[in-house]
Design a protein around this motif. Structure first.
Motif, short mmCIF file in Angstrom:
data_model
loop_
_atom_site.label_atom_id
_atom_site.label_comp_id
_atom_site.label_asym_id
_atom_site.label_seq_id
_atom_site.Cartn_x
_atom_site.Cartn_y
_atom_site.Cartn_z
N SER A 14 74.89 -26.72 9.64
CA SER A 14 73.89 -26.00 8.84
C SER A 14 74.48 -24.75 8.21
O SER A 14 74.15 -24.39 7.07
CB SER A 14 72.67 -25.64 9.70
OG SER A 14 72.97 -24.62 10.62
N VAL A 15 75.37 -24.06 8.92
CA VAL A 15 76.00 -22.85 8.38
C VAL A 15 76.95 -23.20 7.24
O VAL A 15 76.94 -22.55 6.19
CB VAL A 15 76.74 -22.08 9.50
CG1 VAL A 15 77.49 -20.89 8.90
CG2 VAL A 15 75.75 -21.60 10.55
N VAL A 16 77.77 -24.22 7.42
CA VAL A 16 78.68 -24.64 6.35
C VAL A 16 77.86 -25.09 5.13
O VAL A 16 78.22 -24.79 3.99
CB VAL A 16 79.61 -25.77 6.83
CG1 VAL A 16 80.49 -26.26 5.67
CG2 VAL A 16 80.49 -25.29 7.98
N PHE A 22 84.14 -23.43 3.94
CA PHE A 22 84.53 -23.40 5.34
C PHE A 22 85.02 -22.03 5.77
O PHE A 22 84.69 -21.57 6.88
CB PHE A 22 85.61 -24.46 5.62
CG PHE A 22 85.05 -25.81 5.95
CD1 PHE A 22 84.84 -26.18 7.27
CD2 PHE A 22 84.73 -26.71 4.96
CE1 PHE A 22 84.32 -27.41 7.60
CE2 PHE A 22 84.20 -27.96 5.26
CZ PHE A 22 83.99 -28.31 6.59
N ARG A 23 85.80 -21.35 4.94
CA ARG A 23 86.33 -20.04 5.34
C ARG A 23 85.21 -19.04 5.50
O ARG A 23 85.17 -18.29 6.49
CB ARG A 23 87.35 -19.56 4.31
CG ARG A 23 87.96 -18.18 4.66
CD ARG A 23 89.08 -17.83 3.68
NE ARG A 23 88.64 -17.92 2.30
CZ ARG A 23 87.92 -16.98 1.68
NH1 ARG A 23 87.53 -15.88 2.34
NH2 ARG A 23 87.57 -17.14 0.41
N GLY A 30 82.21 -16.08 13.27
CA GLY A 30 83.14 -15.35 14.13
C GLY A 30 84.19 -16.24 14.76
O GLY A 30 84.59 -16.03 15.92
N MET A 31 84.65 -17.23 14.02
CA MET A 31 85.67 -18.14 14.52
C MET A 31 86.67 -18.42 13.41
O MET A 31 86.43 -18.08 12.25
CB MET A 31 85.03 -19.45 15.00
CG MET A 31 84.30 -20.22 13.91
SD MET A 31 83.29 -21.61 14.51
CE MET A 31 84.52 -22.64 15.29
N SER A 32 87.79 -19.01 13.74
CA SER A 32 88.78 -19.35 12.73
C SER A 32 88.40 -20.67 12.06
O SER A 32 87.60 -21.45 12.60
CB SER A 32 90.18 -19.45 13.34
OG SER A 32 90.20 -20.43 14.36
N GLN A 33 88.99 -20.92 10.92
CA GLN A 33 88.60 -22.10 10.14
C GLN A 33 89.01 -23.42 10.77
O GLN A 33 88.21 -24.38 10.76
CB GLN A 33 89.16 -21.99 8.72
CG GLN A 33 88.73 -23.15 7.82
CD GLN A 33 89.19 -22.96 6.40
OE1 GLN A 33 89.42 -21.84 5.96
NE2 GLN A 33 89.32 -24.06 5.67
#
Length: 303
Positions: A14-16, A22-23, A30-33
């Protein structure tokens, strides 16, 4: 059947879908790609559908991703509400009850209702969201809201209970420069040549049909220039000098200095507000709030 261990992955989806990148989605989370990309791939594999089309400019939802997004967003909303409820319970606070209300109910019924609920049920926290009448039954059915204050249209089904609360007298909203704004009352016939701002019929058939019928009974058919989904939007467009609107007379102050609401010479009482709730599972807390809403004190203030 969906593996419920994938709930986190659905939230990430949902966030993407919101960010379309993605970035940016990874930064928001709060995470890496790379781990985000990997978990979306896990979700796609589990669902056996491709959710995104990737390019150097970002991502776009596939038709399958577009199809499931509304259901996922509802699931995320329920997850967030569950998290709030759990935190409230841990901190010793009471349950959160979500109320969906149309604009006129927010302006008339809810202030008194909320004040009385706070006194009678101090451990209950009320969350209010704006809906239109056409959304009320769906929102009650899928649990997005617990109680609705709206114009209820036709049969609501055995799973939904309703009680009528009030019928409001309509007035006409006018720009302050309008010649009719200088009159203490306005006749329906005076509106025959005006351009109207109204709800679409699909939003509230009874409201739409009632206004058209009232106009017909005074010898004219309303010329509808703009359609809006809320009374607030009607009044805002009147303030922009886009036409006139028939609105609940109790909202005469909502437009500030940009709108004047005058009573009609004829009695046109069309807007019935009802309270509705799901009765699939008996809920004493909801029943108590409904009891407060249908009390004489609340109704008399609203009118």
């Amino acid at each position: 059947m969906i593996n419920f261990r994938l709930l986190k992955h659905l939230y990430l989806f949902s966030v993407v879908a919101q960010e379309r990148h993605f970035r940016r989605a990874a930064a928001r989370l709060g995470m890496s790609q790379p781990p985000l990309t990997e978990q979306i791939q896990v979700l796609e594999a589990a669902l056996r559908v491709k959710l995104f089309e990737r390019s150097s400019k970002g991502v776009q939802l596939t038709p399958e991703g577009t199809a499931i997004l509304p259901a996922v967003q509802k699931l995320v909303l329920h997850m967030e509400r569950l998290e709030v409820a759990v935190q409230e319970a841990i901190s010793g606070k009471g349950r959160v009850v979500t109320i969906g209300a149309i604009t006129s109910a927010m302006a008339s019924l809810l202030p008194t209702l909320i004040a009385q609920v706070k006194v009678a049920m101090p451990d209950v926290k009320l969350a209010v969201i704006e809906i239109d009448s056409a959304e009320a039954l769906t929102a009650l059915g899928d649990g997005t809201i617990d109680i609705a204050f709206a114009r209820m249209e036709g049969e609501t089904g055995a799973a939904i209970s309703t009680r009528p609360l009030l019928t409001e007298q309509l007035g006409v909203a006018l720009p302050p420069w309008h010649a009719l704004a200088r009159q203490p009352v306005v006749s329906m016939r005076d509106l025959a040549d005006e351009e109207f701002i109204m709800f679409p019929r699909r939003v509230s058939p009874s409201f739409f049909d009632g206004i058209v019928s009232a106009c017909h009974s005074h010898g004219f058919t309303p010329r509808i220039l703009h359609e809006t989904r809320s009374v607030a939007s009607q009044i805002a467009l009147v303030g922009c000098s886009q036409g006139v609107a028939l609105v609940p007379l109790g909202l005469q102050n909502i437009g500030g200095d940009t709108v004047v609401v005058r009573p009609l010479r004829e009695e046109v009482s069309l807007v019935t507000i009802a309270v509705a709730w799901s009765n699939r599972v008996p809920d004493p807390m909801i029943e108590q709030i409904v009891g407060i809403a249908t009390s004489t004190d609340v109704k008399s203030v609203a009118l």
